[in-house]
Every structure is written in structure tokens, then in C-alpha cells.
Motif scaffolding. Structure first.
Motif, PDB file in Angstrom:
ATOM      1  N   ASN B   3       0.807  -1.211   0.000  1.00 46.66           N
ATOM      2  CA  ASN B   3       0.000   0.000   0.000  1.00 46.66           C
ATOM      3  C   ASN B   3       0.840   1.260   0.000  1.00 46.66           C
ATOM      4  O   ASN B   3       0.391   2.315  -0.380  1.00 46.66           O
ATOM      5  CB  ASN B   3      -0.978   0.014   1.176  1.00 46.66           C
ATOM      6  CG  ASN B   3      -0.268  -0.250   2.486  1.00 46.66           C
ATOM      7  OD1 ASN B   3       0.911  -0.596   2.466  1.00 46.66           O
ATOM      8  ND2 ASN B   3      -0.982  -0.087   3.571  1.00 46.66           N
ATOM      9  N   PHE B   4       2.053   1.161   0.419  1.00 42.81           N
ATOM     10  CA  PHE B   4       2.898   2.361   0.429  1.00 42.81           C
ATOM     11  C   PHE B   4       3.278   2.805  -0.970  1.00 42.81           C
ATOM     12  O   PHE B   4       3.580   3.946  -1.203  1.00 42.81           O
ATOM     13  CB  PHE B   4       4.169   2.112   1.254  1.00 42.81           C
ATOM     14  CG  PHE B   4       3.877   2.002   2.722  1.00 42.81           C
ATOM     15  CD1 PHE B   4       3.430   3.132   3.424  1.00 42.81           C
ATOM     16  CD2 PHE B   4       4.008   0.816   3.381  1.00 42.81           C
ATOM     17  CE1 PHE B   4       3.155   3.038   4.761  1.00 42.81           C
ATOM     18  CE2 PHE B   4       3.732   0.729   4.728  1.00 42.81           C
ATOM     19  CZ  PHE B   4       3.298   1.842   5.425  1.00 42.81           C
ATOM     20  N   ALA B  10      -4.985   6.548   4.154  1.00 41.62           N
ATOM     21  CA  ALA B  10      -5.198   6.941   5.562  1.00 41.62           C
ATOM     22  C   ALA B  10      -4.012   6.457   6.416  1.00 41.62           C
ATOM     23  O   ALA B  10      -3.317   5.521   6.050  1.00 41.62           O
ATOM     24  CB  ALA B  10      -6.490   6.318   6.092  1.00 41.62           C
ATOM     25  N   ASP B  11      -3.767   7.122   7.569  1.00 39.75           N
ATOM     26  CA  ASP B  11      -2.772   6.652   8.532  1.00 39.75           C
ATOM     27  C   ASP B  11      -3.469   5.850   9.608  1.00 39.75           C
ATOM     28  O   ASP B  11      -4.490   6.270  10.134  1.00 39.75           O
ATOM     29  CB  ASP B  11      -2.075   7.844   9.195  1.00 39.75           C
ATOM     30  CG  ASP B  11      -0.965   8.384   8.307  1.00 39.75           C
ATOM     31  OD1 ASP B  11      -0.569   7.658   7.369  1.00 39.75           O
ATOM     32  OD2 ASP B  11      -0.490   9.497   8.578  1.00 39.75           O
ATOM     33  N   LEU B  12      -2.855   4.682   9.915  1.00 39.25           N
ATOM     34  CA  LEU B  12      -3.396   3.872  11.010  1.00 39.25           C
ATOM     35  C   LEU B  12      -2.453   4.003  12.215  1.00 39.25           C
ATOM     36  O   LEU B  12      -1.235   4.019  12.068  1.00 39.25           O
ATOM     37  CB  LEU B  12      -3.472   2.398  10.610  1.00 39.25           C
ATOM     38  CG  LEU B  12      -4.438   2.053   9.463  1.00 39.25           C
ATOM     39  CD1 LEU B  12      -4.473   0.541   9.278  1.00 39.25           C
ATOM     40  CD2 LEU B  12      -5.817   2.588   9.783  1.00 39.25           C
ATOM     41  N   GLU B  13      -3.071   4.068  13.350  1.00 32.14           N
ATOM     42  CA  GLU B  13      -2.234   4.135  14.547  1.00 32.14           C
ATOM     43  C   GLU B  13      -2.892   3.311  15.632  1.00 32.14           C
ATOM     44  O   GLU B  13      -4.090   3.427  15.854  1.00 32.14           O
ATOM     45  CB  GLU B  13      -2.108   5.600  14.985  1.00 32.14           C
ATOM     46  CG  GLU B  13      -1.108   5.823  16.088  1.00 32.14           C
ATOM     47  CD  GLU B  13      -1.161   7.283  16.556  1.00 32.14           C
ATOM     48  OE1 GLU B  13      -0.547   8.128  15.904  1.00 32.14           O
ATOM     49  OE2 GLU B  13      -1.855   7.552  17.558  1.00 32.14           O
ATOM     50  N   VAL B  50      -7.744   2.161  17.835  1.00 28.83           N
ATOM     51  CA  VAL B  50      -7.133   2.321  16.519  1.00 28.83           C
ATOM     52  C   VAL B  50      -7.548   3.685  16.001  1.00 28.83           C
ATOM     53  O   VAL B  50      -8.731   3.987  15.901  1.00 28.83           O
ATOM     54  CB  VAL B  50      -7.622   1.235  15.536  1.00 28.83           C
ATOM     55  CG1 VAL B  50      -6.956   1.415  14.176  1.00 28.83           C
ATOM     56  CG2 VAL B  50      -7.356  -0.142  16.095  1.00 28.83           C
ATOM     57  N   ASN B  51      -6.557   4.514  15.758  1.00 30.85           N
ATOM     58  CA  ASN B  51      -6.846   5.828  15.192  1.00 30.85           C
ATOM     59  C   ASN B  51      -6.681   5.764  13.681  1.00 30.85           C
ATOM     60  O   ASN B  51      -5.628   5.337  13.193  1.00 30.85           O
ATOM     61  CB  ASN B  51      -5.903   6.881  15.753  1.00 30.85           C
ATOM     62  CG  ASN B  51      -6.217   7.209  17.196  1.00 30.85           C
ATOM     63  OD1 ASN B  51      -7.385   7.331  17.566  1.00 30.85           O
ATOM     64  ND2 ASN B  51      -5.184   7.320  17.995  1.00 30.85           N
ATOM     65  N   ILE B  52      -7.716   6.167  13.001  1.00 27.58           N
ATOM     66  CA  ILE B  52      -7.630   6.196  11.537  1.00 27.58           C
ATOM     67  C   ILE B  52      -7.721   7.649  11.122  1.00 27.58           C
ATOM     68  O   ILE B  52      -8.724   8.316  11.372  1.00 27.58           O
ATOM     69  CB  ILE B  52      -8.771   5.379  10.879  1.00 27.58           C
ATOM     70  CG1 ILE B  52      -8.732   3.935  11.409  1.00 27.58           C
ATOM     71  CG2 ILE B  52      -8.659   5.418   9.342  1.00 27.58           C
ATOM     72  CD1 ILE B  52      -9.908   3.089  10.986  1.00 27.58           C
ATOM     73  N   ARG B  53      -6.628   8.118  10.555  1.00 33.79           N
ATOM     74  CA  ARG B  53      -6.636   9.519  10.107  1.00 33.79           C
ATOM     75  C   ARG B  53      -6.675   9.524   8.591  1.00 33.79           C
ATOM     76  O   ARG B  53      -5.765   9.050   7.924  1.00 33.79           O
ATOM     77  CB  ARG B  53      -5.387  10.233  10.599  1.00 33.79           C
ATOM     78  CG  ARG B  53      -5.627  11.019  11.881  1.00 33.79           C
ATOM     79  CD  ARG B  53      -4.591  12.126  12.069  1.00 33.79           C
ATOM     80  NE  ARG B  53      -3.265  11.750  11.699  1.00 33.79           N
ATOM     81  CZ  ARG B  53      -2.390  11.091  12.469  1.00 33.79           C
ATOM     82  NH1 ARG B  53      -2.757  10.743  13.710  1.00 33.79           N
ATOM     83  NH2 ARG B  53      -1.207  10.797  12.054  1.00 33.79           N
ATOM     84  N   LEU B 139      -5.023  -1.679   3.968  1.00 33.08           N
ATOM     85  CA  LEU B 139      -4.190  -0.909   4.905  1.00 33.08           C
ATOM     86  C   LEU B 139      -3.954  -1.789   6.128  1.00 33.08           C
ATOM     87  O   LEU B 139      -4.901  -2.297   6.714  1.00 33.08           O
ATOM     88  CB  LEU B 139      -4.900   0.373   5.330  1.00 33.08           C
ATOM     89  CG  LEU B 139      -5.026   1.495   4.301  1.00 33.08           C
ATOM     90  CD1 LEU B 139      -5.812   2.665   4.929  1.00 33.08           C
ATOM     91  CD2 LEU B 139      -3.645   1.951   3.867  1.00 33.08           C
ATOM     92  N   VAL B 140      -2.661  -1.980   6.456  1.00 35.13           N
ATOM     93  CA  VAL B 140      -2.341  -2.873   7.576  1.00 35.13           C
ATOM     94  C   VAL B 140      -1.411  -2.144   8.555  1.00 35.13           C
ATOM     95  O   VAL B 140      -0.504  -1.434   8.134  1.00 35.13           O
ATOM     96  CB  VAL B 140      -1.651  -4.161   7.078  1.00 35.13           C
ATOM     97  CG1 VAL B 140      -1.290  -5.050   8.257  1.00 35.13           C
ATOM     98  CG2 VAL B 140      -2.553  -4.903   6.096  1.00 35.13           C
ATOM     99  N   LYS B 141      -1.639  -2.311   9.820  1.00 34.86           N
ATOM    100  CA  LYS B 141      -0.736  -1.728  10.839  1.00 34.86           C
ATOM    101  C   LYS B 141      -0.522  -2.760  11.946  1.00 34.86           C
ATOM    102  O   LYS B 141      -1.481  -3.382  12.398  1.00 34.86           O
ATOM    103  CB  LYS B 141      -1.366  -0.441  11.403  1.00 34.86           C
ATOM    104  CG  LYS B 141      -0.581   0.184  12.499  1.00 34.86           C
ATOM    105  CD  LYS B 141       0.665   0.881  11.941  1.00 34.86           C
ATOM    106  CE  LYS B 141       1.466   1.484  13.087  1.00 34.86           C
ATOM    107  NZ  LYS B 141       2.734   2.029  12.590  1.00 34.86           N
TER     108      LYS B 141
END
Lengths: 780, 383
Positions: B3-4, B10-13, B50-53, B139-141
Motif C-alpha cells: 500500500n505504500f 489513511a494513517d493507522l495508529e 485504533v486511530n484512523i486519520r 491498509l495494515v498496521k
């Protein structure tokens, strides 16, 4: 990294230059120390510890000699003080670094680890005494990890130095947690025994051929071990009781069990020196017991002598109470010494004698009123020295001489016949030759004689093949023995016993032969003369004194006759004459006959044996007519004309100042005979061939004339005869002198003559009419 | 990840609950970097957000899920990852996100049977994985966390005492106060010399870690010297007793792991090594069990004991920054030998030789010329 590169050849041979190695190590230490201090300034303790550890790592080396290692150690421990002070400061400000004691133990190498542990441990103790006891115990136990002798000794020394002022020094009841003096004792004793073991182990490392070097190195390190004992002695709470029950037994056990001579020697000496005398007194038996169990190679005598001397000094010191009466000090020592002698069959006689000498010192110093102690010492010494029979002659002699010298130094009196006998038996190698020697001497004497050898002189007798040095040695030994004879004294009151002593002494000393009696018997004779005088002085309290005096003189007579037979005519002569003088002073029955006997003996000796005219002057004070004429007769029979002349002139005095009894002590002043003598002397002088000698003799004669002229001044004697003769002589002298070749001799004669004339002038100037007349005659 | 390449929409945290207060430990990432991650224990819940920005105005997805995974990876065979733990929660059904959001999750009383481990040939890791499923690129984190296993053994357990020797040469008796030590423990012991005919130069205690991965012919073994600790300098004589005190907290140790999912084991040995003046080595290995102590009331008792050892009873023990710094370096501290400083290289060398490791309980004091020749038979004379 530094040490690691070198650690590769740690077991390699020590070939590299010590100085270079040391310099390298020192520079590493300086660098690391600098960085350590910089980290401390920035309060980066952990980094500082790392540098400290690197610095301490230098102490892991095996390449340095003890001396260099010591230098390195000193520099490092000096730097460690910075760390200690920093930590102390931080701790006191309350900024404690937690678990520092544990943290420093993460160090992988044991040497840096333990140095750090000690440093930190001591800081903990200084900040709070609560865990003092446990820390001390832990430190001294952990040090067991260093088994390398040199490194271990220095590590434990560091421990000892650091804990110097923090050892608990109070009795048990006071402090439960922070420890008591018994914890300190355990601590130091354990450290001591571990250090001693390491020190002993040093001896057994490496090659046997380096043994001496190792011993030397060990000696350099002995102080490290001794510091333990010093530390113990500094603990005030250790009283006599504790010392006896805990400290000393442990120290002695370690010392005895280590079986190492060097260690035993040093530690025993150390004990004596560091602990107070009172403690030694209280533990004497234990200490001496341990001495008896030491390695035979240990010079026990040094230890004992040191102890004895210390206690003697203690007992006689000002303000001391002396040796407590319940401690039989002397008995202890004498028993122990006896035991030591028994247990050590190979104890050298020197050691034995010096031991006994120290004991004598103790007896004399501490027990002044116990003379029997001295007797006891001599007795033990005697039995101990029975072994001397096995010794070679020089050793025997030196031992005996040492003993005698010691007696002289201490003024040890020998107060009874038995003891004289014992003593002389002890030193019999000095008293007489052993059988073989005597035979050899006899053979040598025969040989000398057959060669027509050395005539006359008594000392030549039996000298045989002995070298000059031997003769000197003999003379030295024998005069020592002679001096000791003067110590044969029973004291001022026991005169009869004293005579017995002298008789014993003579009996034994007489066996020594001519070479020895020459030195040893005269003191006996003089002692006897003195004894006679003392009897005389005590005539009021002893009505048999006359008889006793006679006995003494008989004794002397036979002794001196003995000397005469040993071909010592000179000596015998002198003794006879001196004897006669003594007899003269003591008016016992028939003392005149005894004196006559003495003198006639002297004359017969003289006639038979003596050719040396110089002895003549001895006769100047005689009493009896026959003796006088005999003297003149003897004088005129001398071999050489000048001697004859001089002797006959001297005889003139006999007729002038002699005091026969008929005149009740007045001088006889027989001017006629005097004149005859002088004339005869003049005649004899004129027969001399040598003009210089003749002048000399004449000058001397003129002196005689002047003497008698001056002596008779004021009396009614007619001296004109004398002065005219003197005048003729002077004229003759002038004549001769004028014809003499100038030389040293003639110069001398000239001076003598001038001096004589000068004397005559001065006398005449002082107003003596006779002299003035004489001088006028002489046409001065 | 894929995905990069296209730029994430989106950013996953992932934020684990209480991670600021939790004890942290290092996780060794694939990149070789270390990252401080929170520590969890067995049975504890793992919860978080999980923060999804969003980076664009909206994002379409086919569902958002969160997983809790436990993995064992063998380095030799990347493909053979073994999931021994796998739990999943669905956080959102497929739909369109129009704004950044925060989604909470919780895994209640998760059984975490194994300790996290980062070894030479194997790694055991736990992590949370959030996946936003999309048409092309998911998207994987992932967020790692550590698991510590706890154990408790009574202190009264007997220690290790053994007499070993080589006939007419060396005869010693050694004693370790316990056979099981917790990771902050100190090994207390002593060596008693009954007979010494060799010239010993020094003696050390080593801590060896033996990692065994796989079974049968494909197994791989590695032995690493974790600690080298000199306990004696110089040659002792008969009758000497040498103390041992080794604080374990100075080293990076894990609990003993006997059988992790039938995949690998990690065991620890105390190796007593004597080195003589000819550089011959005589050694004896003893297995000890290491464990992580349960932080309960026992802890306090143990702590007191600990303090008396550190001779400081006045203050409670705190973790101080200074200390951990020191620990971190402790392997370098003083002991600058390459094995201790760069343990892993030495360990690999060791590992090759110890692959066919013998029965660990075999008593062997073996003379050999280096550490590596751990063939414990041969010249040794077992007692």
C-alpha cells in the motif's frame, strides 16, 4: 584493552625490563585516573566507575616484581581516594546511588571488582554504621577469590588500609547491630591468616633456583602481613583477657601451623613488638609454648632474646611496677629455654650461649637479689654445652670466648670453687689443649729445639709451627681468660673461700701449658697477693691471719716456681719481686725469711735464665747486703760492656737509697760504695770501643754523679771526690764529642750532654754551692 | 507493504491502553532496531484504540478488523511462520469512512502461554494487527507488545551441590545455593578445593544460553556465552574455599523455556571453568532454571533479602536510570573479552560445536583447549 594484549604473555618469562613495564602501567593508570576524575566532575558516576575499573585492571598483571607492583599499587590506591571522597561527599549530601554495592559487583574481573567493592563498602560504612558488621564480614570473605599471592596480599592490604578507622572498637553490650570489637577481631584475624597463607605460598612458586630471590621478595612484603597485627594492637577494647583468650591463640595457631620459617620468625617478632608488655607477661606460657613448636630453621633465640630484653627493659623502666610477683618470669624462660635446647639437638652453640646470656641479663636486671638464678643459668649452660665436645676447635673457642666476653661485659662474678670448676670445664678448650693438640705441640717443640730454634723468650716455647696469627689469637683468648680470673670473687667477706677458689683456679689453669699459664696464672698470683693484703687488713677479726698469709705466700711461691719451670723466667722473676714487695708490707711471722726466699728465687732465676740486663733496675729497692753485693756482682757479669756499665751505675742506687732494717727505715747513703760503683761503671764505659757510645755512657754517668751530689747537698757527706770525677768525665766527653762524625746518634748524644750541662747550670744558678764549685771545676 | 507504493489513503495508529504506565521492554524488530514496547502477562486483557486519520476526504473499505497474533519465526526458514495464537475482532463492517475516527478494541483474558523471545535462530513475538480491507491495497498496521511469563518457586528448594574431578589432578566440590533463579536473583555459591595438582591461573563462572530450534534432523542448536564472571585469580591450594556471588540482573537473560509449542527451547547453564597456566580449560556445566518472578507479596520478602545482600536496608529499591544504563553496558564492564563484548559472534562459533549437545546432566570436568571444545566425553574422568 591494554591489559588484554599483555595478558597473552602473562605466564611468560619475566624478561622484559621492569622499568619499562612499570612505566607503561603507570601511564595507563594516569590516563584512566584522569578520565575517571573528569567523569566525576561531570557527575557521570557510571562512566567514572568504568574508568576506575580499567585503572584497577592494571593490577591484574603478573609481570611486575613486588617492588614495581607496590609502586603501581600506591599510585592506583591514591587515585581511588578521589572516587572514595566523591562518593562520601555525594552520600553525605543525601544523594545516594542505589545498589552501588551490587552494581560494582557486575565487573567481570575479580581484581577490579574487589577493589571497587572495598571502596564502596567502606563508603557505606562511613555513612551509616548500621550494616558495618555485615559489610566487613562480606568484604573479608569475598577477598578469598584472589589466590594469587602478590595480588592477594596487596588487595587485602587495601582492605586493611581502607577499614583502618572504621573497625568497631567497643564491647559487645554497647552496639548490637553495627558490630563490636569481636567482629573486628574476627575480621583482622581472618585477613591476617589469609595474608600469611598467601605470603607463605609465595615461597613455593616458580623455580627452586630462584629461591633466594623469592625469599628476598618475601622479606620486602612482610610489613603487609604485620600490618594486621598492628591493627589489632590499635583496638583499645582488646584487653589482656581478650588478648589471651582470642587474639593470641588464633595468631599463634596460624603461625605454628604454617610451618614456614620466614613467616614464623617475623610474626613472632612482630607480636613481641606491637603488643604491650603487660600482655606478654600475661601470656608468656602460651607464647613460649608456641616458640617450642616452631620450624627448626627459625632462629628461636632471636625471638626469645627479643622478648627477654623487652621484658627486662619493662621491669626496670621508670614508673613500671616491675614484674608481678605471681609471674615466675625467670622460671618460665629458663624452663622454656631448656625445652628448646632439648627439642633442638642441632641448636648451634652460639645460639645456646646467647640465649643463656639473655637469660642472665634478665636475672641480673630483674632479679637483682636472686643470685641463685645466675647460678642456675650457668648450670643449664654447662649441661647444654656438653655438646660442645662435638664441635670443631675454632667454633668451640669462639663460643667460649663469647661466653667469657659476656661475663666480662656484665661483670658476672663467679663466687664458689664449684662454679669456677664448672666454668673452666665449660671453656676447657681455652684452658688447655686437647690431647692431640698437646702432642702436636710437644712434637713441634722438639723439632724447634733440634733445629737450634728460638732461644730464650718464653713465649717461643711450644709455639712450634703456629703462625703469627695463631699466636695472636691465643694471646687474645688467654688474656680474656686471664681477665675472667679477676671475676673469681666470693665477695668482700668470704676470704677463706676466696683462697679455695684461687686454689681451684690454679689447679685447673696450670694444666694449660707454658703458652697459656703465661696469661692465666699471673692473675691468680696477683689475686692471691691481694688476698693476703686483705687478710692483713682484717687482722683484728681473724687471729689466724698470720698463718693464712703464710699459706698464701707458700701457694704463690709454688705457683711462681711452676711458672719458672715453664721457662717463663721473666714473668716468674717479676712475680717473685712483686711478691717480695707485698711480703714486705705484711708483718707476719718470719715474713723476712719469706721475702728472702722470694728474692733469692728471683736471683737464682736471674742468674740461670736471664741475659737481658734491663731487668736490673728492678733491684733498686732491696734490703739486704748479700743481695746488694750479689746485684753488683750480677751486674758486672753482664755480657755487653755498655750494659755492664749501666747496670753497675744503677747499682749505686742500692747503696744510697737502700733501707736495711738496722737503720730503722733511714736510707743507708753509703757514699763510698756509691763512688766505687760509679767508678767501676766509668771504667767499664772506657772499655767500649765505639766512641759515640762511650760519650753516651759518660754523659749518663755524669747524670748519676750530679744526682748523688745534689742528693747529698745539705748533708755532711763529702762529695768532692764525686765532683772531681764528674769533672774529668765532662772533659772526656767534650774531647770525644769534638772528634765525632756528625750523625743522628752523635746529634742525640750532643743534645743529651748539652741538656746535662744546662741542668747543672740551672742548679748552680739556684745557689747550690757544691754545684757551683763543681761547675767551676769543670770550667764551664 | 504494497500500500505504500501507491500512497496510503489513511494513517493507522494503534494505541494500547495504559501503555504509558506499563512496564516496557525491548522488542527486536526485523530491521534490527529495538523498540520499547509495553509488557503483558498471561491472562491479561489487551485493549486499545485504533486511530484512523484520513488523508483524503473519504475512504471506502470492505471491513476493518483487528487481530491479536502470536508468531514463532525460524530465521532459517522464513516461510515456516507458526501462529500459535490468533484472535480477531471486527471493528467495522464494509462501508465508507468520511472522517478520521477512533475505534476501540479489547481482547479479554487472552491466554499468552509463551514469553516473547528474540533469539539467534528463532523469534517469538506477539502483536496487534489492524487491517483495513480495500479493493486493491489493504491498509495494515502492526503493533508489537511483549509478554512476560511469570513463575514462582519456593525459595526452600535445594541447591546444586556436586563433587567433580580428574583423578590425581583436580578435585573440587561446588555448590550453588539454588537450582532455580529468578532473573534479578544472585547466584550464591562456593567452590571447595579438595585436591589441586594443576597450576590454576584463574576460574570463572559463565552463563550459557542454549537455544534449540526444531526437532529431528533439521534441528538447530546455538550456545551463547551470556556472561563471563571471574571468581578466582591465582592458584588455590587444597582446602581453600572460593566464594561465588553473581548478580543476574546485570545480564540480558530470559526465563528458561523448555518446550515452546514443540518448536524450540531455551535453557541456561552455569559453566564453571578453570584455566591452568598452560591455558588448558577444565569445566563443568550445570543447568539452572531461570524464571521471572511473580510481582506479588513474595516480591517484598525477596526484596528484603535482596537488600540485605546489597547491604543497604535504609532505602527501598528503585529502578534508576543510572542503573539501567549500567546494566546495559555491564557486559562490557571490566570484562573486555571479545566473547562477552560481542556475545553473538562467539556464540555462533559455539553453536556449531554444540549442535550435537549431549545430555546436559552428564558430569564432566573436561580439559580442553578452548571453550568451544565442549565435547564432554573423551579425556574427562567423570566422578
Amino acid at each position: 584493552l591494554f591489559w588484554q594484549t599483555r595478558s597473552q604473555d602473562m605466564s611468560g618469562p619475566v624478561t622484559e625490563d621492569q622499568e619499562k613495564l612499570l612505566d607503561e602501567a603507570l601511564s595507563v593508570v594516569k590516563l584512566q585516573a584522569f578520565q575517571m576524575k573528569r567523569c566525576l566532575d561531570k557527575a557521570k558516576l557510571m562512566d567514572a566507575l568504568k574508568h576506575a575499573s580499567n585503572m584497577l585492571g592494571e593490577l591484574r598483571t603478573s609481570l611486575l616484581s613486588p617492588k614495581s607492583y607496590y609502586e603501581l599499587y600506591m599510585l592506583i590506591t591514591d587515585e581511588m581516594r578521589h572516587l572514595e571522597l566523591y562518593l562520601l561527599d555525594e552520600f553525605q549530601k543525601g544523594r545516594r546511588v542505589q545498589d552501588l554495592y551490587e552494581l560494582v559487583q557486575y565487573a567481570g574481573n575479580i581484581i577490579p571488582r574487589l577493589y571497587l567493592l572495598i571502596t564502596v563498602g567502606v563508603v557505606y560504612i562511613k555513612c551509616s554504621e548500621i550494616s558495618r558488621k555485615d559489610i566487613l564480614k562480606d568484604l573479608v570473605e569475598m577477598c578469598r577469590g584472589v589466590q594469587h599471592p602478590l595480588r592477594g596480599l596487596f588487595l587485602r592490604n587495601y582492605l586493611l588500609q581502607c577499614t583502618k578507622n572504621v573497625l568497631p572498637d567497643c564491647v559487645e553490650e554497647e552496639q548490637e547491630d553495627s558490630g563490636s570489637v569481636s567482629d573486628s577481631i574476627d575480621f583482622v584475624l581472618l585477613n591476617f591468616s589469609e595474608m600469611n597463607k598467601l605470603w607463605v605460598r609465595m615461597q613455593h612458586q616458580g623455580h627452586t633456583r630462584e629461591r633466594d630471590r623469592r625469599e628476598q621478595e618475601r622479606r620486602e612484603l612482610k610489613l603487609l602481613v604485620g600490618t594486621n597485627l598492628v591493627r589489632l594492637s590499635q583496638l583499645d577494647t582488646i584487653d589482656v583477657q581478650r588478648y589471651r583468650s582470642v587474639v593470641l591463640p588464633a595468631v599463634l595457631e596460624q603461625v605454628v601451623n604454617c610451618k614456614d620459617a620466614l613467616s614464623q620468625d617475623y610474626v613472632m617478632e612482630c607480636i613481641i613488638q606491637v603488643f604491650p608488655d603487660e600482655y606478654h607477661l600475661a601470656t608468656l606460657q602460651d607464647f613460649l609454648q608456641a616458640c617450642a613448636e616452631l620450624n627448626p630453621a627459625v632462629p628461636v633465640k632471636n625471638i626469645l632474646i627479643s622478648l627477654i630484653n623487652r621484658l627486662s627493659a619493662f621491669a626496670t623502666r621508670d614508673g613500671s611496677n616491675g614484674i608481678p610477683s605471681d609471674i615466675p618470669l625467670f622460671d618460665f624462660f629458663s624452663e622454656q629455654i631448656a625445652k628448646i635446647i632439648e627439642n633442638k639437638p642441632d641448636l648451634s652453640p652460639e645460639d645456646l650461649v646467647s640465649l643463656q646470656a639473655a637469660l642472665t641479663g634478665l636475672a641480673l636486671g630483674v632479679y637483682k637479689d636472686r643470685e641463685d638464678y645466675v647460678d642456675k643459668v650457668l648450670e643449664t649452660t654447662n649441661s647444654g654445652l656438653d655438646k660442645l665436645g662435638r664441635l670443631d676447635s675454632p667454633t668451640k673457642k669462639s663460643v667460649s670466648a663469647y661466653l667469657l666476653q659476656n661475663m666480662l661485659n656484665n661483670g658476672t662474678l663467679v663466687p664458689s670453687s664449684e662454679q669456677v670448676e664448672q666454668l673452666l670445664d665449660l671453656v676447657r678448650c681455652l684452658v688447655a689443649d686437647p690431647g692431640a693438640d698437646a702432642a702436636a705441640a710437644a712434637a713441634a717443640a722438639t723439632a724447634t729445639n733440634s733445629l737450634g730454634g728460638d732461644p730464650g723468650d718464653g713465649s717461643a716455647n711450644g709455639a712450634g709451627p703456629d703462625s703469627e696469627a695463631d699466636n695472636e689469637d691465643l694471646a687474645e683468648e688467654q688474656s680474656l681468660l686471664g681477665r675472667v680470673v679477676h671475676l673469681f670473687s666470693t665477695g668482700p667477706d668470704l676470704l677463706d673461700e676466696q683462697f679455695g677458689v684461687l686454689k681451684t683456679a690454679r689447679r685447673i689453669l696450670a694444666t694449660g701449658g707454658g703458652r697459656r699459664v703465661k696469661y692465666t696464672l699471673p692473675p691468680v698470683v696477683y689475686q692471691a697477693y691481694q688476698l693476703a693484703i686483705r687478710f692483713h687488713n682484717r687482722q683484728d677479726s681473724d687471729d689466724k691471719w698470720r698463718k693464712k698469709c703464710r699459706k698464701i705466700f707458700e701457694f704463690c711461691h709454688s705457683t711462681v716456681c711452676g711458672l719458672a719451670k715453664c721457662e717463663l723466667p721473666n714473668l716468674a722473676l717479676r712475680l717473685f719481686v712483686d711478691g717480695a714487695l707485698v711480703v714486705d708490707k705484711i708483718p707476719f711471722d718470719q715474713h723476712d725469711t719469706v721475702a728472702y726466699e722470694f728474692l733469692s728465687q728471683a736471683f737464682s732465676l736471674y742468674e740461670e735464665e736471664i741475659s737481658d740486663s734491663k731487668r736490673m733496675t728492678c733491684f733498686a729497692a732491696e734490703n739486704h747486703e748479700p743481695l746488694r753485693s750479689q746485684t753488683v756482682h750480677a751486674a758486672s757479669k753482664l755480657l755487653r760492656k755498655p750494659d755492664q756499665s749501666r747496670a753497675v751505675a744503677a747499682c749505686a742506687h742500692l747503696f744510697w737509697s737502700g733501707r736495711p732494717r738496722e737503720l730503722q727505715g733511714a736510707e743507708m747513703r753509703d757514699l763510698k760504695k756509691v763512688g766505687e760503683c760509679l767508678k767501676r761503671a766509668g771504667r767499664l764505659a772506657s772499655q767500649c770501643m765505639d766512641a759515640g757510645l762511650q760519650a753516651q755512657l759518660y754523659t749518663e754517668l755524669v747524670n748519676y754523679y750530679l744526682y748523688f751530689v745534689l742528693q747529698s747537698a745539705g748533708s755532711n757527706l763529702d762529695v768532692s771526690q764525686l765532683s772531681s770525677t764528674a769533672g774529668q768525665l765532662l772533659a772526656k766527653i767534650r774531647e770525644i764529642l769534638s772528634g765525632l762524625e756528625p750523625s743522628a746518634d752523635s746529634e742525640h748524644i750532643h743534645k743529651h750532654f748539652e741538656a746535662t750541662v744546662e741542668f747543672a747550670r740551672s742548679q748552680s744558678a739556684s745557689g747550690d754551692a757544691t754545684i757551683a764549685g763543681l761547675l767551676a771545676q769543670l770550667e764551664l | 507493504m504494497m500500500n505504500f507504493l501507491f500512497g496510503p489513503s489513511a494513517d493507522l495508529e494503534i494505541h494500547l491502553d495504559g501503555s504509558d504506565d506499563r512496564k516496557k521492554g525491548d522488542v527486536l524488530l526485523d530491521s534490527g532496531k529495538k523498540e520499547a514496547c509495553p509488557v503483558y502477562f498471561d491472562g491479561e486483557a489487551v485493549s486499545g484504540k485504533v486511530n484512523i486519520r484520513l488523508k483524503q476526504s473519504k475512504m471506502e473499505h470492505y471491513g476493518i478488523k483487528v487481530e491479536l497474533l502470536g508468531l514463532i519465526e525460524q530465521f532459517s526458514d522464513r516461510s515456516s511462520q507458526h501462529e500459535f495464537l490468533s484472535m480477531a475482532r471486527e471493528l467495522a463492517r464494509p462501508g465508507i469512512l468520511t472522517q478520521s475516527c477512533c475505534l476501540e478494541f479489547e481482547f479479554v483474558s487472552v491466554e499468552k502461554p509463551y514469553e516473547s523471545y528474540f533469539g539467534v535462530n528463532v523469534k517469538l513475538r506477539y502483536f496487534i494487527r489492524v487491517t483495513v480491507t480495500k479493493r486493491l491495497n489493504d491498509l495494515v498496521k502492526e503493533q508489537d507488545f511483549l509478554v512476560h511469563t511469570l513463575a514462582q518457586y519456593p525459595d526452600t528448594l535445594g541447591g546444586i551441590k556436586m563433587e567433580v574431578g580428574i583423578e590425581d589432578c583436580l578435585h573440587i566440590e561446588f555448590e550453588y545455593n539454588k537450582s532455580k533463579y529468578h532473573l534479578k536473583d544472585a547466584i550464591i555459591g562456593k567452590i571447595y578445593f579438595l585436591l589441586v595438582r594443576i597450576k590454576v591461573r584463574h576460574m570463572e563462572v559463565q552463563i550459557l544460553r542454549r537455544e534449540l530450534v526444531g526437532v529431528g534432523p533439521n534441528s538447530m542448536s546455538d550456545c551463547e556465552t551470556v556472561a563471563k564472571f571471574e571468581i578466582m585469580d591465582g592458584a588455590p591450594v587444597k582446602g581453600e574455599t572460593i566464594p561465588i556471588r553473581l548478580f543476574l540482573s546485570g545480564y540480558e537473560l530470559t526465563p528458561t523455556m523448555r518446550d515452546v509449542n514443540k518448536r524450540f527451547s531455551v535453557r541456561y547453564f552455569l559453566n564453571l571453568v578453570l584455566i591452568d597456566e598452560e591455558d588448558r580449560r577444565y569445566f563443568k556445566q550445570q543447568e539452572v532454571t531461570l524464571f521471572r518472578r511473580r510481582p506479588n507479596r513474595h516480591r517484598r520478602i525477596a526484596q528484603e533479602q535482596h537488600q540485605s545482600q546489597s547491604a543497604d536496608t535504609a532505602q527501598p529499591v528503585h529502578q534508576q536510570p543510572d542503573r539501567s544504563y549500567f546494566h546495559h553496558r555491564s557486559a562490557h564492564f571490566g570484562a573486555k573479552s571479545p566473547a562477552a563484548a560481542s556475545g553473538r559472534t562467539a556464540a555462533n562459533a559455539d553453536g556449531a560445536n554444540t549442535a550435537n549437545n549431549n545430555d546436559d546432566n552428564e558430569a564432566a570436568v573436561s580439559p580442553g583447549n578452548s571453550d568451544n571444545s565442549s565435547s564432554q566425553s573423551g579425556e574427562s574422568n567423570d566422578q
